[in-house]
Design a protein around this motif. Structure first.
Motif, PDB file in Angstrom:
ATOM      1  N   LEU A  88      46.578  37.979  36.920  1.00  0.00           N
ATOM      2  CA  LEU A  88      45.260  38.530  36.628  1.00  0.00           C
ATOM      3  C   LEU A  88      45.033  39.794  37.452  1.00  0.00           C
ATOM      4  O   LEU A  88      45.283  39.809  38.660  1.00  0.00           O
ATOM      5  N   PHE A 103      37.592  40.398  35.985  1.00  0.00           N
ATOM      6  CA  PHE A 103      39.008  40.182  35.748  1.00  0.00           C
ATOM      7  C   PHE A 103      39.421  40.611  34.341  1.00  0.00           C
ATOM      8  O   PHE A 103      38.630  40.588  33.395  1.00  0.00           O
ATOM      9  N   GLY A 104      40.694  40.985  34.249  1.00  0.00           N
ATOM     10  CA  GLY A 104      41.306  41.136  32.944  1.00  0.00           C
ATOM     11  C   GLY A 104      41.540  39.759  32.344  1.00  0.00           C
ATOM     12  O   GLY A 104      41.326  38.737  32.998  1.00  0.00           O
ATOM     13  N   SER A 105      42.019  39.740  31.116  1.00  0.00           N
ATOM     14  CA  SER A 105      42.176  38.475  30.396  1.00  0.00           C
ATOM     15  C   SER A 105      43.400  37.680  30.844  1.00  0.00           C
ATOM     16  O   SER A 105      43.548  36.518  30.487  1.00  0.00           O
TER      17      SER A 105
ATOM     18  N   TYR B  35      32.729  30.789  40.874  1.00  0.00           N
ATOM     19  CA  TYR B  35      33.193  31.224  39.572  1.00  0.00           C
ATOM     20  C   TYR B  35      33.366  29.995  38.677  1.00  0.00           C
ATOM     21  O   TYR B  35      33.686  28.909  39.142  1.00  0.00           O
ATOM     22  N   GLN B  37      35.673  28.855  35.303  1.00  0.00           N
ATOM     23  CA  GLN B  37      36.819  29.261  34.498  1.00  0.00           C
ATOM     24  C   GLN B  37      37.083  28.227  33.407  1.00  0.00           C
ATOM     25  O   GLN B  37      37.409  27.079  33.690  1.00  0.00           O
ATOM     26  N   PRO B  42      39.757  34.149  31.931  1.00  0.00           N
ATOM     27  CA  PRO B  42      39.675  34.534  33.334  1.00  0.00           C
ATOM     28  C   PRO B  42      38.439  33.930  33.993  1.00  0.00           C
ATOM     29  O   PRO B  42      37.496  33.522  33.287  1.00  0.00           O
ATOM     30  N   PRO B  43      38.398  33.880  35.312  1.00  0.00           N
ATOM     31  CA  PRO B  43      37.195  33.379  35.997  1.00  0.00           C
ATOM     32  C   PRO B  43      35.995  34.275  35.704  1.00  0.00           C
ATOM     33  O   PRO B  43      36.121  35.496  35.606  1.00  0.00           O
ATOM     34  N   LEU B  45      32.141  35.179  37.127  1.00  0.00           N
ATOM     35  CA  LEU B  45      31.286  35.059  38.300  1.00  0.00           C
ATOM     36  C   LEU B  45      29.981  34.344  37.952  1.00  0.00           C
ATOM     37  O   LEU B  45      29.363  34.634  36.920  1.00  0.00           O
ATOM     38  N   LEU B  90      35.647  27.509  40.704  1.00  0.00           N
ATOM     39  CA  LEU B  90      36.369  28.112  41.811  1.00  0.00           C
ATOM     40  C   LEU B  90      35.401  28.703  42.820  1.00  0.00           C
ATOM     41  O   LEU B  90      34.425  29.354  42.460  1.00  0.00           O
TER      42      LEU B  90
END
Lengths: 113, 113
Positions: A88, A103-105, B35, B37, B42-43, B45, B90
């Motif tokens: 990631l 984040f990116g995917s 986070y 997920q 992706p996580p 926020l 997370l």
């Protein structure tokens, strides 16, 4: 908002092969982070890049941030099964006085023995 | 070994239950994060605490209630959750300031029945 696109979405390589994962931003990157995640586990911090043209290496993993600071690449040399996981990229996004990380995917990496 | 400790690792609860997720770090970090997920995503926020004060709430439903009792601890209180809240939660921490990597715990796998 910051948008990060990662490519490829998934990657299957034979052990010993080199590979590259890309992360492209729609905005200038001020802090770019690479993390690795095993399924169902936490994120492991790999590297942080801040300056255009910056390059960092750790063991067989090298990350670069291009001069224009809108793209980063992660290169793994001589891949091993231990490199398998989800990679990631993440970018700093300032919101008022607080920092946020978007984040990116993600890129799912499989390394075949 | 992660320096951010999350408990429990797994949690199964009914929609009427009240439970709490806990996160602890002893790195002296003054920013802490929650986070969420979902699988293959992706996580995302949820909350940011800086110096034990809530800095960011990303429009999270009130059935999630964060708490930061001191600089080392972060809790997430859960009440009347929905099945769609099932996810990996997370916790992360970082030094306060721009461009500092966040360090993640291994997460709590939450399942809502």
């Amino acid at each position: 908002s910051q948008e990060l696109e990662q490519s490829p979405q998934s990657l299957i390589v034979q052990e010993g092969k080199n590979l590259t994962i890309n992360c492209t931003s729609s905005k200038t990157l001020y802090g770019l982070y690479w993390y690795k995640q095993k399924y169902g586990e936490g994120l492991i911090f790999l590297m942080m890049l801040q300056k255009g043209g910056e390059e960092k290496s750790h063991e067989k993993i090298t990350a670069k941030l291009d001069e224009k600071k809108q793209q980063s690449s992660l290169h793994i040399t001589a891949s091993q099964p231990s490199h398998a996981g989800i990679y990631l990229c993440g970018a700093d996004r300032l919101s008022g006085s607080a920092r946020q990380l978007t984040f990116g995917s993600g890129t799912q990496l499989t390394v075949l023995p | 070994d992660t320096e951010v400790t999350q408990t429990p690792k797994h949690l199964v609860m009914g929609m009427t239950n009240k439970k709490s997720l806990k996160c602890e770090q002893h790195m002296g970090h003054r920013a802490m994060y929650w986070y969420k997920q979902k699988a293959k995503k992706p996580p995302e926020l949820m909350f940011v605490y800086s110096y034990e004060k809530l800095s960011i709430n990303e429009s999270v439903p009130s059935r999630f209630s964060p708490e930061c009792p001191n600089s080392s601890l972060l809790n997430l209180h859960l009440h009347a959750l929905q099945p769609e809240d099932s996810a990996l939660y997370l916790c992360a921490s970082s030094p306060w300031g721009v461009s500092q990597p966040q360090h993640f715990g291994d997460g709590t796998r939450l399942s809502i029945l």
